[in-house]
Design a protein around this motif. Structure first.
Motif, short mmCIF file in Angstrom:
data_model
loop_
_atom_site.label_atom_id
_atom_site.label_comp_id
_atom_site.label_asym_id
_atom_site.label_seq_id
_atom_site.Cartn_x
_atom_site.Cartn_y
_atom_site.Cartn_z
N PRO A 1 45.85 62.11 36.30
CA PRO A 1 47.25 61.81 35.97
C PRO A 1 47.62 62.33 34.59
O PRO A 1 46.79 62.31 33.68
CB PRO A 1 47.30 60.28 35.99
CG PRO A 1 46.11 59.85 36.78
CD PRO A 1 45.07 60.92 36.56
N THR B 1 50.00 61.00 32.74
CA THR B 1 50.69 59.95 32.00
C THR B 1 49.91 59.61 30.74
O THR B 1 48.68 59.69 30.71
CB THR B 1 50.84 58.68 32.85
OG1 THR B 1 49.55 58.23 33.24
CG2 THR B 1 51.70 58.93 34.07
N CYS B 2 50.61 59.20 29.70
CA CYS B 2 49.96 58.85 28.44
C CYS B 2 48.90 57.77 28.65
O CYS B 2 47.79 57.86 28.14
CB CYS B 2 50.98 58.36 27.42
SG CYS B 2 52.24 59.59 27.01
N ILE B 3 49.25 56.74 29.40
CA ILE B 3 48.37 55.59 29.57
C ILE B 3 47.08 55.96 30.31
O ILE B 3 46.07 55.28 30.16
CB ILE B 3 49.12 54.43 30.28
CG1 ILE B 3 48.44 53.10 30.00
CG2 ILE B 3 49.30 54.69 31.75
CD1 ILE B 3 48.55 52.63 28.58
N SER B 4 47.08 57.05 31.06
CA SER B 4 45.86 57.43 31.78
C SER B 4 44.72 57.77 30.82
O SER B 4 43.56 57.65 31.18
CB SER B 4 46.12 58.59 32.73
OG SER B 4 46.35 59.79 32.04
N GLN C 1 44.95 54.06 27.28
CA GLN C 1 44.98 52.63 27.60
C GLN C 1 44.39 51.80 26.47
O GLN C 1 44.97 50.79 26.06
CB GLN C 1 44.22 52.34 28.90
CG GLN C 1 44.22 50.88 29.30
CD GLN C 1 45.54 50.41 29.86
OE1 GLN C 1 46.08 51.04 30.77
NE2 GLN C 1 46.08 49.34 29.32
N TYR D 1 46.77 51.55 23.54
CA TYR D 1 47.86 50.64 23.88
C TYR D 1 47.41 49.18 23.75
O TYR D 1 48.10 48.34 23.17
CB TYR D 1 48.34 50.93 25.30
CG TYR D 1 49.29 49.90 25.87
CD1 TYR D 1 50.64 49.92 25.54
CD2 TYR D 1 48.84 48.91 26.74
CE1 TYR D 1 51.52 48.99 26.06
CE2 TYR D 1 49.71 47.97 27.26
CZ TYR D 1 51.05 48.01 26.92
OH TYR D 1 51.91 47.07 27.43
N SER E 1 56.27 48.67 27.28
CA SER E 1 55.81 49.19 28.56
C SER E 1 54.63 50.14 28.36
O SER E 1 54.66 51.00 27.49
CB SER E 1 56.95 49.92 29.25
OG SER E 1 56.47 50.61 30.38
N ALA E 2 53.63 49.98 29.19
CA ALA E 2 52.48 50.88 29.15
C ALA E 2 52.79 52.22 29.78
O ALA E 2 52.07 53.18 29.59
CB ALA E 2 51.29 50.24 29.87
N THR E 3 53.85 52.30 30.52
CA THR E 3 54.17 53.55 31.20
C THR E 3 55.30 54.32 30.55
O THR E 3 55.63 55.42 30.98
CB THR E 3 54.54 53.26 32.68
OG1 THR E 3 55.65 52.37 32.71
CG2 THR E 3 53.37 52.68 33.42
#
Length: 77
Positions: free
Chosen positions: A50, A52-55, A58, A61, A74-76
């Protein structure tokens, strides 16, 4: 990118393989340029990772100040 082994490796060594991340859907820019591959790919996922930043972030965050999860960030996003 080719999935043929010989497009990156030869029969005498795997070292020295060249991979151009800019040919993927996640071109490396900014601080990502100097990141070690294992920073994002320690899980062994390369194809289909993915973007996404959170991938990859985490842990950042979860430990950010102020506490992002408890503060409702939001984590996303």
């Amino acid at each position: 990118a080719s999935s043929a082994c010989a497009s990156c490796h030869n029969t005498t060594a795997f070292a020295g393989a060249v991979f151009d991340h800019n040919t993927t859907s996640f071109a490396l820019t900014g601080a990502h340029r100097g990141a070690a591959c294992v920073s994002c790919h320690a899980d062994g996922v390369y194809d289909g990772k993915p973007g996404t930043c959170i991938s990859c972030h985490q842990a950042d965050y979860n430990t950010a100040t102020p506490p992002h999860p408890a503060s409702g960030f939001s984590a996303t996003a």
